[in-house]
Design a protein around this motif. Structure first.
Motif, short mmCIF file in Angstrom:
data_model
loop_
_atom_site.label_atom_id
_atom_site.label_comp_id
_atom_site.label_asym_id
_atom_site.label_seq_id
_atom_site.Cartn_x
_atom_site.Cartn_y
_atom_site.Cartn_z
N LEU A 13 -30.33 85.78 74.56
CA LEU A 13 -30.67 84.90 73.44
C LEU A 13 -32.16 84.90 73.18
O LEU A 13 -32.62 84.91 72.03
N ALA A 14 -32.94 84.88 74.25
CA ALA A 14 -34.39 84.90 74.10
C ALA A 14 -34.83 86.19 73.42
O ALA A 14 -35.71 86.20 72.56
N GLY A 15 -34.18 87.31 73.77
CA GLY A 15 -34.51 88.58 73.14
C GLY A 15 -34.19 88.57 71.67
O GLY A 15 -34.93 89.12 70.85
N THR A 16 -33.10 87.90 71.29
CA THR A 16 -32.75 87.80 69.88
C THR A 16 -33.79 87.01 69.11
O THR A 16 -34.19 87.35 68.01
N ALA A 17 -34.25 85.90 69.73
CA ALA A 17 -35.23 85.04 69.06
C ALA A 17 -36.57 85.76 68.90
O ALA A 17 -37.34 85.44 68.00
N GLN A 18 -36.85 86.73 69.78
CA GLN A 18 -38.12 87.45 69.72
C GLN A 18 -37.91 88.85 69.14
O GLN A 18 -38.39 89.84 69.66
N ALA A 19 -37.18 88.93 68.03
CA ALA A 19 -36.90 90.22 67.41
C ALA A 19 -38.20 90.93 67.06
O ALA A 19 -39.20 90.31 66.75
N ALA A 20 -38.17 92.25 67.11
CA ALA A 20 -39.35 93.04 66.81
C ALA A 20 -39.61 93.05 65.31
O ALA A 20 -38.75 92.71 64.50
N CYS A 60 -36.98 84.13 53.61
CA CYS A 60 -36.67 84.65 54.95
C CYS A 60 -36.45 83.54 55.96
O CYS A 60 -36.64 83.73 57.17
N LYS A 61 -36.06 82.37 55.49
CA LYS A 61 -35.81 81.24 56.37
C LYS A 61 -34.84 81.63 57.49
O LYS A 61 -33.77 82.18 57.24
N ASN A 62 -35.25 81.37 58.71
CA ASN A 62 -34.45 81.64 59.92
C ASN A 62 -34.32 83.12 60.24
O ASN A 62 -33.65 83.48 61.21
N ALA A 63 -34.94 83.99 59.47
CA ALA A 63 -34.94 85.41 59.83
C ALA A 63 -35.86 85.61 61.03
O ALA A 63 -36.93 85.03 61.10
N THR A 84 -34.71 90.66 57.41
CA THR A 84 -33.27 90.73 57.25
C THR A 84 -32.80 89.32 56.96
O THR A 84 -32.96 88.41 57.79
N LEU A 85 -32.26 89.11 55.78
CA LEU A 85 -31.92 87.76 55.34
C LEU A 85 -30.94 87.08 56.29
O LEU A 85 -29.92 87.67 56.68
N ALA A 86 -31.25 85.84 56.62
CA ALA A 86 -30.33 85.02 57.40
C ALA A 86 -29.46 84.17 56.49
O ALA A 86 -28.46 83.61 56.92
N ILE A 87 -29.87 84.07 55.23
CA ILE A 87 -29.13 83.30 54.23
C ILE A 87 -29.03 84.13 52.96
O ILE A 87 -29.79 85.09 52.76
N LYS A 88 -28.10 83.79 52.08
CA LYS A 88 -28.00 84.47 50.80
C LYS A 88 -29.17 84.05 49.92
O LYS A 88 -29.56 82.89 49.88
N TYR A 89 -29.76 85.03 49.22
CA TYR A 89 -30.84 84.73 48.28
C TYR A 89 -30.62 85.56 47.03
O TYR A 89 -30.63 86.79 47.08
N GLY A 90 -30.42 84.87 45.91
CA GLY A 90 -30.02 85.58 44.70
C GLY A 90 -28.67 86.22 44.92
O GLY A 90 -27.73 85.57 45.41
#
Length: 501
Positions: A13-20, A60-63, A84-90
């Motif tokens: 999980l920590a690795g996911t939160a620290q995406a490159a 890019c909220k939460n991306a 990478t969008l975490a939510i739909k935008y347009g």
């Protein structure tokens, strides 16, 4: 074993939160094969911090892979953002990689004429040749990669600090019809800059996005001298120690009536200090084509309000001389807000006790950025939103975002993105989510919220404005009757600031 599995899960999980960061080569490949959705916006460097902040906190909220790409470490002329969008935008659903490429170079006019004409202009190239800066998932104001190359591409949309019609306005100077707001020469595509026809202007779908506060910025030497002259604490950054400059003095300086060594007005007129009459007047202005320069021409010189210098209009000075601590006059034209900041902090001037001034939009914070210039009051009014939203600080103009209707009708997804973004940029609730520095310089137009200025404080009244000069498609301007007029009218930036709600 159970504890080991829990520990491994936590590490995952920590690795996911620290995406490159998203590699520049990934952007280039994705644009080529269509998996990365590119949106190109030109113009208005004053609006770039807002665009960057909105990309970071709204689009890019939460991306977890938000990445920035600048042409230089400070992003003087080009900035881009990807995630990478975490939510739909347009129309773009979660999981879509979007890449917004923002051109600042040349200012607002690049968000007008190339949009109307669908003309390709220099746009930053993000690819494997970009250099990493060592920043991982940086804020919108810090580059993760610097990318020096540019290529010709057409814009999807443009932004201007004042409505597009200002860039096609012709005034009379010394009996000669003149456009103050178009650059000289040719654009990046080799086309001569020209006044747009009515048909070309109406080819654009134009909407106001927000209001911008602009201010007189002076180098710290001049700020300190003004503080001393006004009985304030020299060198203090406290709000109650902010000095003031008369609007009339700045207007006189940028139109040629204040010069070092003059028998008339000099810096000593403001500071009263012996020797200041010998200091050169250094003006760090924006170049023609800049929306910031349009607002300066309008606010200080009434250029465009008065149609001719025969009627009393003052014309702005253009490039002359070189920055120096002593001498007569230097006017330096700069292609972006960042370059104005560099001009204001020129060490040749500042290290020798010289003075410099110019106009900078208020979403810049020289204190937070550790830059050697400061904003001053205008005629005693501090450049704050609390004053500006009710008319107490007058240097406020509405920015607009526009696109070429026929071009974008064929690009459904990019059009949906642009329309949603320009709507979001003007919402009080969206502005409230931005970082403190960015939101200090922008307000929501009166048409974008329903609260009244007499209401109790809230998000709308913290971020929303109750004044305007123009607000395209505004319920106030398009249906107002002022001074006994019996016909509806639509205002523009030539008008005086007025309260509408």
């Amino acid at each position: 074993m159970k504890f080991r599995m829990i520990a491994l899960a936590a590490m995952a999980l920590a690795g996911t939160a620290q995406a490159a960061n998203i590699l520049p080569a990934t952007i280039a490949t994705g644009i080529a094969n269509g998996t990365v959705k590119e949106i190109r916006i030109f113009g208005a460097s004053a609006q770039s911090p807002l665009i960057g902040a909105a990309m970071k906190t709204v689009v890019c909220k939460n991306a977890t892979d938000f990445t920035t790409y600048f042409d230089t470490t400070t992003g003087s002329n080009h900035r881009a953002y990807a995630c990478t969008l975490a939510i739909k935008y347009g129309n773009y659903v979660a999981g879509t990689m979007v890449f917004l490429n923002k051109r600042d170079a040349g200012g607002s006019v690049y968000g007008v004429n190339p949009v109307a004409l669908n003309s390709a202009q220099n746009t930053m190239v993000v690819d494997g040749a970009c250099a990493a800066t060592g920043q991982v998932n940086p804020p919108a104001t810090v580059a993760a990669y610097t990318c020096a190359a540019v290529t010709l591409k057409t814009p999807h949309a443009g932004i201007s600090d004042a409505e597009p019609a200002q860039f096609s306005k012709v005034v009379t100077i010394k009996a000669t019809p003149t456009n103050l707001n178009l650059p000289a020469g040719v654009d990046d595509n080799g086309s001569t800059w020209a006044v747009l026809t009515t048909a070309q202007q109406t080819a654009m779908d134009i909407s106001a996005i927000n209001q911008t506060l602009f201010g007189i910025a002076v180098n710290t030497n001049l700020r300190n001298a003004l503080q001393t002259a006004q009985g304030l604490v020299s060198g203090s950054d406290l709000a109650d120690q902010q000095p003031s400059m008369p609007r009339a003095f700045y207007a006189a300086a940028i139109s040629g009536f204040v010069k070092g060594g003059s028998a008339n007005a000099t810096w000593k007129t403001l500071t009263g200090l012996a020797g200041d009459e010998a200091k050169q007047v250094n003006i760090c202005r924006r170049a023609n084509g800049s929306g910031t320069q349009v607002t300066s021409n309008l606010f200080f010189l009434e250029a465009g309000v008065l149609a001719s210098d025969a009627l009393g209009m003052l014309a702005p000075l253009t490039a002359v001389g070189a920055l120096a601590p002593t001498g007569t006059l230097a006017v330096i034209e700069n292609s972006s807000t960042g370059n104005v900041e560099t001009c204001l902090t020129n060490t040749t001037v500042s290290n020798s006790g010289g003075y410099a001034m110019g106009i900078v939009s208020m979403e810049k914070d020289p204190i937070a950025g550790a830059k050697a210039y400061r904003f001053v009051k205008i005629d005693g009014a501090a450049p704050t939103k609390a004053l500006a939203r009710k008319g107490g600080y007058p240097y406020v103009y509405s920015a607009s975002m526009q696109f070429n209707t026929s071009v974008m009708n064929a690009l459904v997804d990019q059009k949906a993105f642009v329309i949603k973004m320009r709507t979001d940029l003007g919402k009080p609730a969206i502005i409230a989510t931005l970082d403190a520095v960015t939101k200090a310089g922008v307000m929501a137009n009166p048409n974008s919220y329903t609260a009244n200025c007499a209401n109790a404080a809230g998000t709308d009244l913290s971020e929303g404005s109750c004044v305007e000069r123009m607000d395209l498609k505004s319920a106030f301007n398009t249906n107002s009757y002022i001074n006994g007029l019996t016909a509806k009218f639509k205002t523009n930036s030539n008008q005086a600031l007025h309260i509408v709600k």
